[in-house]
Design a protein around this motif. Structure first.
Motif, short mmCIF file in Angstrom:
data_model
loop_
_atom_site.label_atom_id
_atom_site.label_comp_id
_atom_site.label_asym_id
_atom_site.label_seq_id
_atom_site.Cartn_x
_atom_site.Cartn_y
_atom_site.Cartn_z
N THR A 74 0.85 -1.19 0.00
CA THR A 74 0.00 0.00 0.00
C THR A 74 0.88 1.24 0.00
OG1 THR A 74 -1.71 -1.15 1.25
CG2 THR A 74 -1.83 1.25 1.19
N ARG A 75 0.72 2.05 -1.03
CA ARG A 75 1.58 3.21 -1.23
C ARG A 75 0.76 4.48 -1.15
NH1 ARG A 75 6.09 2.37 -4.56
NH2 ARG A 75 5.47 4.10 -5.91
N ILE A 76 1.28 5.44 -0.37
CA ILE A 76 0.65 6.75 -0.29
C ILE A 76 1.72 7.79 -0.59
CG2 ILE A 76 -1.16 6.06 1.30
CD1 ILE A 76 0.45 7.11 3.59
N ALA A 77 1.30 8.98 -0.98
CA ALA A 77 2.27 10.00 -1.39
C ALA A 77 1.87 11.35 -0.82
CB ALA A 77 2.36 10.08 -2.91
N TYR A 107 -0.34 2.25 9.93
CA TYR A 107 -0.95 1.35 8.97
C TYR A 107 0.03 0.31 8.42
CZ TYR A 107 -5.29 4.05 8.39
OH TYR A 107 -6.50 4.66 8.58
N GLY A 108 1.32 0.57 8.58
CA GLY A 108 2.32 -0.28 7.93
C GLY A 108 2.40 -0.01 6.45
N TRP A 109 2.15 1.26 6.06
CA TRP A 109 2.16 1.65 4.67
C TRP A 109 3.47 2.33 4.30
CZ3 TRP A 109 -3.28 4.35 3.92
CH2 TRP A 109 -4.28 3.36 3.95
N ARG A 110 3.67 2.48 3.01
CA ARG A 110 4.82 3.23 2.48
C ARG A 110 4.37 4.64 2.12
NH1 ARG A 110 9.20 1.81 -2.22
NH2 ARG A 110 9.36 3.90 -3.13
#
Length: 387
Positions: A163-166, A187-190
């Protein structure tokens, strides 16, 4: 004077735990710098010049010795100042980490169910100097300068996450990184960041008077759009911008145009939306003044604030907010109620200095915004609960 005044000033501020010099400290610093400059001139510089002019080897050795001694003296004073700064920063870090567990820390003190009056009264305010409390995103390796065009991708959170967020935009987007990064960690997201000073993620050409700023911003946005098209898709893209910024050029007339700015955001976001991203457009936060920041530093437990009307811009006059309201796949997020209460926007909230300058909030306050931001993303933008 040039060599001596700065290390003496820094040392004096740190020893006295001050963020700026009053007239007494200022006079003392000037007097000390003048005295040391005079002594250095008479005891070091003049003998060196006389010795260098001499043909005798002994005098030349004396000149070298005096030069080294003078350099060591200035370096010692400078080093003392640096050590004092680093020590205070470390003390701040330890105290802030301890305070962050409180429900009354920073923006969290404005929560509806927070009961903080007794806890906050006459206790320490963080950081001790707000002026240098800057997010690591502003470091050179993660930010593109006002005249630069390089695409700098910095990765936070879990780099291996699917899961990638920017976060994309100028400094008014970058200040949200500490809060957004904590959400990514939870969340354990990037989280990938793309930050260029004074450049919003908008396809409309700018009307800034400086040609270099305008052309490099246009180029950066164009290059970033091409770069993102080759990257894996993002699920969420957070962006923000200065509410007062209407410096967008109508392509036909060349005049400043509010609507051109709206359309520029829409066209910049659409390729990301088409690939599955939700744009999270955070409305600009309230702004303050340098005088009020100084008031908060000197008397942190005395209310120093602007009215909501002075500090904010109406929705219909904010280009980013209007654009996000029009675009399917974009959500407007308003965080102003975590900066203002009872019609006032103070510079100290929950024993945390809110602002480091008139246009940017501190990293420490940004970290206190992680829970409020997550709450508002859920309430206003349908953000999912942590898995």
């Amino acid at each position: 004077m040039y060599l001596w005044h700065w290390p003496i000033l820094i040392f004096a501020l740190e020893v006295r735990d001050m963020s700026e010099a009053g007239w007494k400290t200022g006079l003392a610093v000037i007097g000390g710098a003048l005295s040391l400059a005079f002594l250095t001139k008479k005891l070091v510089e003049d003998p060196i010049l006389r010795a260098r002019a001499s043909s005798r080897p002994r005098n030349r050795r004396l000149a070298l010795a005096l030069s080294v001694t003078a350099a060591i003296g200035v370096s010692c004073v400078s080093a003392a100042g640096v050590i004092a700064v680093e020590h205070r920063a470390e003390v701040d870090r330890v105290a802030i980490l301890a305070a962050m567990s409180s429900d009354c820390f920073g923006a969290r003190s404005l929560a509806v169910d927070a009961e903080c009056d007794g806890e906050l009264e006459e206790t320490a305010v963080f950081p001790s100097s707000p002026y240098d409390d800057v997010s690591p995103l502003f470091d050179a390796e993660c930010s593109t300068g006002m005249t630069g065009t390089e695409i700098k991708q910095c990765v936070w959170g879990d780099p291996s996450s699917e899961t990638r967020i920017a976060l994309i935009g100028n400094s008014h987007a970058a200040v949200w990184m500490p809060a957004y990064a904590e959400i990514a960690d939870r969340y354990g997201w990037r989280l990938d960041t793309y930050f260029k000073h004074s450049c919003t993620f908008n396809n409309a050409s700018r009307t800034q008077s400086d040609d270099t700023w305008r052309t490099t911003c246009d180029e950066w946005v164009s290059d970033l759009t091409a770069f993102l098209a080759e990257e894996e898709a993002y699920e969420y893209v957070l962006t923000s911008a200065i509410a007062q910024n209407r410096a967008f050029r109508d392509p036909d007339t060349g005049a400043e145009s509010f609507n051109a700015g709206v359309q520029g955001y829409e066209s910049a976001w659409q390729p990301l939306i088409d690939r599955g991203a939700t744009i999270l457009a955070i409305r600009d936060y309230p702004r303050t003044t340098l005088e009020l920041i100084g008031c908060g530093v000197k008397t942190p437990h005395t209310p120093c604030s602007r009215s909501v009307e002075e500090a904010t811009v109406d929705f219909e006059n904010e280009v980013l907010a209007v654009a996000a309201d029009r675009v399917q796949g974009a959500e407007v997020v308003d965080m102003s109620n975590w900066f203002c209460a009872d019609g006032a926007c103070p510079v100290v909230i929950g024993n945390v200095h809110v602002y480091r300058d008139a246009g940017h909030f501190t990293e420490t306050f940004g970290r206190s915004l992680s829970e409020p931001l997550l709450h508002e993303l859920k309430e206003q933008a349908g953000f999912p609960d942590p898995q």
